[in-house]
Design a protein around this motif. Structure first.
Motif, PDB file in Angstrom:
ATOM      1  N   VAL A   1      48.313  64.520 -13.723  1.00  0.00           N
ATOM      2  CA  VAL A   1      48.534  65.403 -14.861  1.00  0.00           C
ATOM      3  C   VAL A   1      49.775  65.869 -14.793  1.00  0.00           C
ATOM      4  O   VAL A   1      50.419  66.329 -13.633  1.00  0.00           O
ATOM      5  CB  VAL A   1      47.497  66.258 -14.910  1.00  0.00           C
ATOM      6  CG1 VAL A   1      47.536  67.286 -13.862  1.00  0.00           C
ATOM      7  CG2 VAL A   1      47.573  67.127 -16.400  1.00  0.00           C
TER       8      VAL A   1
ATOM      9  N   GLY B   1      41.453  70.020 -19.755  1.00  0.00           N
ATOM     10  CA  GLY B   1      41.333  69.694 -20.926  1.00  0.00           C
ATOM     11  C   GLY B   1      40.496  70.605 -21.856  1.00  0.00           C
ATOM     12  O   GLY B   1      40.055  70.201 -22.902  1.00  0.00           O
TER      13      GLY B   1
ATOM     14  N   GLU C   1      44.094  73.450 -25.589  1.00  0.00           N
ATOM     15  CA  GLU C   1      45.078  72.602 -26.121  1.00  0.00           C
ATOM     16  C   GLU C   1      46.537  73.621 -26.323  1.00  0.00           C
ATOM     17  O   GLU C   1      46.224  74.748 -26.790  1.00  0.00           O
ATOM     18  CB  GLU C   1      45.060  72.102 -27.600  1.00  0.00           C
ATOM     19  CG  GLU C   1      43.779  71.199 -27.438  1.00  0.00           C
ATOM     20  CD  GLU C   1      44.246  69.949 -26.903  1.00  0.00           C
ATOM     21  OE1 GLU C   1      45.235  69.467 -26.972  1.00  0.00           O
ATOM     22  OE2 GLU C   1      43.474  69.374 -26.495  1.00  0.00           O
TER      23      GLU C   1
ATOM     24  N   SER D   1      53.851  69.513 -23.886  1.00  0.00           N
ATOM     25  CA  SER D   1      52.954  68.462 -23.807  1.00  0.00           C
ATOM     26  C   SER D   1      52.352  68.365 -22.481  1.00  0.00           C
ATOM     27  O   SER D   1      52.776  68.819 -21.369  1.00  0.00           O
ATOM     28  CB  SER D   1      53.737  67.057 -23.904  1.00  0.00           C
ATOM     29  OG  SER D   1      54.750  66.951 -22.938  1.00  0.00           O
ATOM     30  N   VAL D   2      51.057  67.677 -22.533  1.00  0.00           N
ATOM     31  CA  VAL D   2      50.237  67.309 -21.288  1.00  0.00           C
ATOM     32  C   VAL D   2      50.044  65.848 -21.246  1.00  0.00           C
ATOM     33  O   VAL D   2      49.592  65.241 -22.163  1.00  0.00           O
ATOM     34  CB  VAL D   2      48.847  68.098 -21.363  1.00  0.00           C
ATOM     35  CG1 VAL D   2      47.962  67.714 -20.047  1.00  0.00           C
ATOM     36  CG2 VAL D   2      48.855  69.584 -21.525  1.00  0.00           C
ATOM     37  N   ASP D   3      50.590  65.281 -20.254  1.00  0.00           N
ATOM     38  CA  ASP D   3      50.680  63.790 -19.990  1.00  0.00           C
ATOM     39  C   ASP D   3      50.772  63.392 -18.770  1.00  0.00           C
ATOM     40  O   ASP D   3      51.543  63.992 -17.918  1.00  0.00           O
ATOM     41  CB  ASP D   3      51.756  63.324 -20.913  1.00  0.00           C
ATOM     42  CG  ASP D   3      51.928  61.687 -20.856  1.00  0.00           C
ATOM     43  OD1 ASP D   3      50.730  61.062 -21.460  1.00  0.00           O
ATOM     44  OD2 ASP D   3      52.765  61.258 -20.330  1.00  0.00           O
TER      45      ASP D   3
ATOM     46  N   ARG E   1      46.665  62.661 -19.808  1.00  0.00           N
ATOM     47  CA  ARG E   1      45.456  63.494 -19.780  1.00  0.00           C
ATOM     48  C   ARG E   1      44.536  62.826 -18.652  1.00  0.00           C
ATOM     49  O   ARG E   1      44.365  61.600 -18.505  1.00  0.00           O
ATOM     50  CB  ARG E   1      44.641  63.221 -21.196  1.00  0.00           C
ATOM     51  CG  ARG E   1      45.233  64.029 -22.244  1.00  0.00           C
ATOM     52  CD  ARG E   1      45.043  65.455 -21.917  1.00  0.00           C
ATOM     53  NE  ARG E   1      45.299  66.385 -23.095  1.00  0.00           N
ATOM     54  CZ  ARG E   1      45.346  67.560 -23.019  1.00  0.00           C
ATOM     55  NH1 ARG E   1      44.818  68.331 -22.086  1.00  0.00           N
ATOM     56  NH2 ARG E   1      45.476  68.621 -24.220  1.00  0.00           N
TER      57      ARG E   1
END
Length: 518
Positions: free
Chosen positions: A276, A322, A325, A330-332, A334
């Motif tokens: 993550v 998770g 939000e 960005s969160v990448d 997930r």
């Protein structure tokens, strides 16, 4: 632990529990325990999770009724039938999990504690009572060395402010016996110092204080007397000057020693794609939220996050898992499977009124059905498999609320780690746990990393981070401001950054404060 000339050790006890016993079904919580709480003295109560400490304190406060034994106050036996009786006897209990009503103000909580009934009072009397209570609360806080807005709503207060409010409320009620259950488990260093000063002032004012904690350094510094419980019985009583090593020995006795923790095997953290990655994430309100926060964690890696309480730790944990939000950034990617071990296990980790089986199958209902209905056979097998190796009894119908804090945390770990997660987010997972239980938690996190999970450990305890983590990131006011190798960095350097003493050059690259000259 220090002897003091002004200590209450030679005074008659304000409160005494004599030969107190308590059972919960087949579980013996206390078996003939006796303890004296004396004016002007801090009496620490130690013991492993499940030793009976909280049960004993709740009996002295009137929240539980003993099966046998007696309570006396100022030498007079009294039967306490509830919290009101405890308050009338001069006892104030500050539990590990607050019982305050967060939608109400500080002064409204105080009036409620006093049994105030607004519907039965006229408007003029209500205003007079409220004004007098607010004044009394402010004066109590000032006497303890801090300021307090009596009209502030509790939902708007930080944890440390709510903890200090509890002391001010106890003082305003004129309490003579103060019971504290793991009071600093969620406090940062700065809040803890203010709290300790207030506690010393209460002691010096003649209050008898019972202090339940697993933090041996605090106990050695604060306590005049120590009682160690094992399996519901008094094992050791200590007075005078006692160090941390002696306290640890007294707690462990002839029991098993915790094996030294083996850090996860060192690997090149840049060799694999992150499980993550947060890139310039913002989330939540400005106070306690995240802003421009970047962090990456890879397989087999344990990343520690250090920071003052309120720097955004809770929201960081929720974003990583998770559960929240981001509003920017960005969160990448997930995570495919994320395990979440929350800071407040009682509120967020378990459903205390549900059974062991129900807690262990949370998140797995769809996998345990037959013809669209939950299968008792499949849920029983899944729960039993999850518990394997955790040392809990196999009574899957047992209510989780009856378990000790350490065993409740084992339930959380069994459920979350049993799903073979690719990411583990652990937020202060050792809060309120004894030495052995905390060691078990850290060992399981290390094992998860060895098996391939990416582990993020968010903790206010620098010793814990240095023991377990291959990297420590510093969170300050919602941003990661530095990333450090524990083997090449001192706790003092991390501590300065936590307090905002670090510096950053143009462009935002983080740097530690300069090392002290040799």
């Amino acid at each position: 632990m220090h002897s003091r000339v002004a200590s209450g050790a030679s005074r008659a006890p304000v409160a005494r529990a004599s030969e107190v016993s308590k059972r919960f079904g087949d579980v013996v919580a206390l078996a003939g325990v006796s303890i004296d709480l004396r004016a002007g003295s801090i009496h620490a109560v130690l013991g492993h999770n499940g030793a009976g400490k909280t049960t004993l304190m709740r009996i002295i406060a009137g929240l539980l009724h003993p099966d046998s034994g007696t309570l006396s106050f100022d030498g007079v036996a009294r039967e306490l039938r509830g919290r009101r009786d405890g308050i009338a006897a001069g006892v104030a209990l500050v539990p590990q999990h607050f019982a305050q009503i967060t939608e109400m103000s500080a002064v409204e909580n105080l009036l409620l504690d006093r049994g105030h009934r607004p519907a039965a009072a006229g408007r003029r009397k209500l205003l007079a009572d409220r004004t007098a209570a607010a004044s009394g609360l402010s004066q109590a806080a000032a006497a303890l060395g801090f300021r307090l807005d009596p009209h502030a709503r509790l939902r708007d207060l930080a944890f440390g402010e709510r903890q200090r409010l509890e002391l001010a409320m106890a003082t305003a009620r004129g309490c003579r016996v103060l019971i504290l259950d793991e009071p600093t488990s969620l406090l940062g260093a700065a809040d803890a110092e203010v709290f300790f000063e207030a506690l010393r002032r209460m002691r010096d004012g003649g209050c008898a204080i019972a202090y339940v904690s697993h933090k041996l350094r605090e106990v050695a510094t604060l306590a005049d007397t120590v009682t160690v419980l094992r399996a519901g019985r008094v094992a050791v009583s200590l007075t005078g000057s006692v160090g941390e090593a002696d306290l640890a020995e007294a707690m462990i006795g002839d029991g098993p020693r915790t094996a030294p923790l083996a850090k996860p095997a060192s690997r090149d953290r840049h060799s694999a794609r992150p499980v993550v990655e947060l890139h310039r994430v913002a989330a939540g309100a400005e106070h306690g939220g995240l802003r421009d926060c970047s962090l990456a964690v890879r397989p087999h890696e344990v990343v520690g996050v250090a920071g003052m309480i309120g720097s955004g730790q809770a929201l960081l944990a929720e974003v990583l898992a998770g559960l929240a939000e981001p509003t920017a950034g960005s969160v990448d990617p997930r995570p495919r499977e994320a395990a979440y071990i929350p800071e407040d296990r009682h509120r967020d980790g378990v459903a205390a009124d549900f059974s062991l089986r129900d807690n262990l199958i949370l998140h797995r209902h769809r996998d345990l059905t037959e013809r669209g209905l939950l299968s008792l056979r499949r849920t029983t097998a899944a729960a039993a498999a999850a518990l394997e190796g955790y040392g809990l009894d196999d009574d899957l119908e047992r209510q989780v609320a009856t378990l000790s804090g350490g065993n409740q945390q084992r339930v959380v770990l069994a459920r979350e780690l049993g799903r073979s997660p690719t990411l583990v987010v652990a937020h202060n997972p050792c809060a309120g746990l004894d030495v052995a239980a905390a060691g078990e938690v850290r060992s399981r996190l290390a094992r998860a990393a060895d098996e391939g999970a990416a582990v993020v450990l968010i903790s206010p305890e620098l010793d814990e981070l240095f023991e377990l983590c291959g990297r420590i990131d510093v969170l300050f006011e919602g941003s990661i401001i530095g990333s450090f190798d524990p083997a090449a960095t001192s706790a003092a350097e991390i501590g300065q950054l936590i307090g905002g003493a670090g510096r950053r050059e143009a462009g935002g690259s983080p740097h530690p404060p300069p090392r002290a000259a040799a």
